[in-house]
Design an enzyme around this catalytic site. Structure first.
Site, short mmCIF file in Angstrom:
data_model
loop_
_atom_site.label_atom_id
_atom_site.label_comp_id
_atom_site.label_asym_id
_atom_site.label_seq_id
_atom_site.Cartn_x
_atom_site.Cartn_y
_atom_site.Cartn_z
N GLU A 159 -10.09 -17.50 31.89
CA GLU A 159 -10.86 -17.15 33.08
C GLU A 159 -11.40 -15.74 32.91
OE1 GLU A 159 -8.87 -17.83 36.80
OE2 GLU A 159 -9.99 -16.24 37.83
N GLU A 188 -14.93 -9.45 41.54
CA GLU A 188 -14.21 -9.85 42.74
C GLU A 188 -14.11 -8.64 43.66
OE1 GLU A 188 -10.84 -12.93 42.20
OE2 GLU A 188 -10.61 -11.48 40.57
#
Length: 420
Positions: A169, A174
């Site tokens: 990932e 974020e």
């Protein structure tokens, strides 16, 4: 520094089946075909993009994106139900995608904790676009507020067979609402997942908030490592050396994901200070191949000599020179989609932003100015955008230690460069 403060934001069931089905059906592609790069920017090879042009209220292009649905909590006790259609993800008619998180009014929507409190959207390219290596970027205006969690990220296309975190990932961006001026970039893999993910934060100066304007979030990904940037400013690079002996799982294709979560273990739940609806406005998403932005390797010039950071120093104002090619990190240059050319975590820079012939070329902290932006042409010139002059080996020399400068483009051998 570990910057993953949350459990894995995995897709349960549906996405695994989606990826597995896509692989079996062989419908995952490595390019949607965006046309050839112009001759004067041969280093750029855009492989995929969505500019979100279309009528107001229309759903995202189903030929590019799959909308995920459900209220499972996605491994993090998130509170939203992801919907299909255009109710929570729609074009605004002005070249933007708008993902909206809002309070739920449909009593029939069930989440892991009962009737869903919120709805939002999550979309991926698993069926339509995957790519290994290159430059991936999106220009986004994020939402704000406690419990709000926007993200732009990637998962390995072998998720259905390898499972998470073995599939890998890459979190390009974020943000959690209680940190209005900070975003995080993180990698997750076997032995470094969830709260053990490896990454770093990037904060705006002067107390600015990311929700106040658009910002460009990007990674440049090569076989040797991944570099994160915000608005063209690189802020971290991760390589195998950062993994503490764990396995590097970033040498296969990944797909893209955009989503806006509400609540969860990392951001916490909305509170009395949170307001709805909240919107994540996306101007574009673009990917370029490893032949363009994102490629990492030597830059070879006159006499077969390599562009080199003197003394392998990462100090500001370190001279850039020619040197026998050794393959060491001082000669490994990453071409960014933002026009930067980087080594040792810093940028190739024209001192003082000078436009004069003979201006010194040096290594300097990336700052987003045109003194650090370069164009690689079909004629093998490396041209500084600010000065409109060529990278030049001083005195037409190929001797070890020859200083590099900028000079009016002449077509000479001392201004020709090959990106390895």
């Amino acid at each position: 520094m570990a910057a993953a403060h949350r459990a894995r934001r995995r897709s349960l069931g549906g996405l695994v089946l989606l990826v597995t089905s896509a692989l079996v059906a062989a419908v995952i592609t490595t390019s949607t075909g965006s046309g050839a790069a112009p001759a004067d920017a041969a280093v750029v090879a855009q492989s995929w993009s969505d500019e979100f042009d279309g009528p107001s209220g229309s759903a995202p292009d189903a030929g590019k994106w799959t909308l995920e649905t459900g209220g499972s909590g996605f491994g993090n006790h998130e509170l939203q139900y992801y919907t299909g259609g255009s109710s929570n993800a729609a074009l605004d008619g002005q070249g933007h995608l708008v993902i909206t998180a809002k309070r739920n009014t449909n009593a029939n929507l069930s989440c892991w904790y009962g009737t869903c409190q919120y709805t939002s959207a999550r979309m991926n390219t698993a069926r339509t676009f995957t790519q290994a290596y290159g430059h991936f970027e999106s220009r986004i205006k994020i939402p704000r507020g406690q419990g709000i969690w926007p993200a732009f990220w990637m998962l390995g296309n072998d998720l259905g067979s390898a499972g998470w975190p073995n599939s890998g990932e890459i979190d390009i961006m974020e943000n959690i609402g209680r940190e209005p001026g900070t975003v995080h970039g993180t990698i997750h893999g076997p032995g470094y997942s969830g709260a053990g993910g490896i990454g770093a934060p990037y904060s705006l100066p002067g107390g600015q908030a990311f929700a106040d304007d658009f910002h460009v979030f990007a990674v440049d990904w090569s076989p040797g490592g991944i570099t994160w940037s915000v608005d063209g400013r690189a802020y971290q690079t991760r390589t195998q050396a950062d993994l503490g002996g764990n396995r590097w799982v970033f040498d296969h294709p990944f797909f893209l994901i955009l989503n806006l979560a509400v609540g969860g273990d990392w951001p916490g739940s909305p509170d009395g200070s949170s307001s709805f609806p909240q919107t994540m406005v996306v101007d574009y998403v673009r990917a370029s191949t490893s032949n363009g932005p994102g490629r990492t390797g030597p830059i070879v010039g006159i006499g077969g000599m390599c562009v080199d950071v003197a003394g392998a120093s990462d100090a500001d104002r370190t001279p850039i020179q020619l040197h026998n090619c050794t393959g060491n990190p001082a000669q490994q240059w990453t071409v960014g989609g933002d026009g930067t050319v980087r080594a040792l975590g810093k940028c190739l820079d024209v001192a003082g932003g000078s436009g004069a012939d003979g201006a010194v070329v040096q290594l300097y902290t990336c700052n987003g100015t045109n003194a650090q932006k370069w164009t690689y042409t079909a004629a093998h010139d490396l041209t500084n955008v600010g000065a409109n002059k060529c990278l030049d080996a001083k005195g037409n020399s190929s001797a070890d230690g020859t200083r590099l400068q900028t000079w009016t483009c002449t077509g000479g051998a001392n201004q020709k460069w090959t990106l390895g």
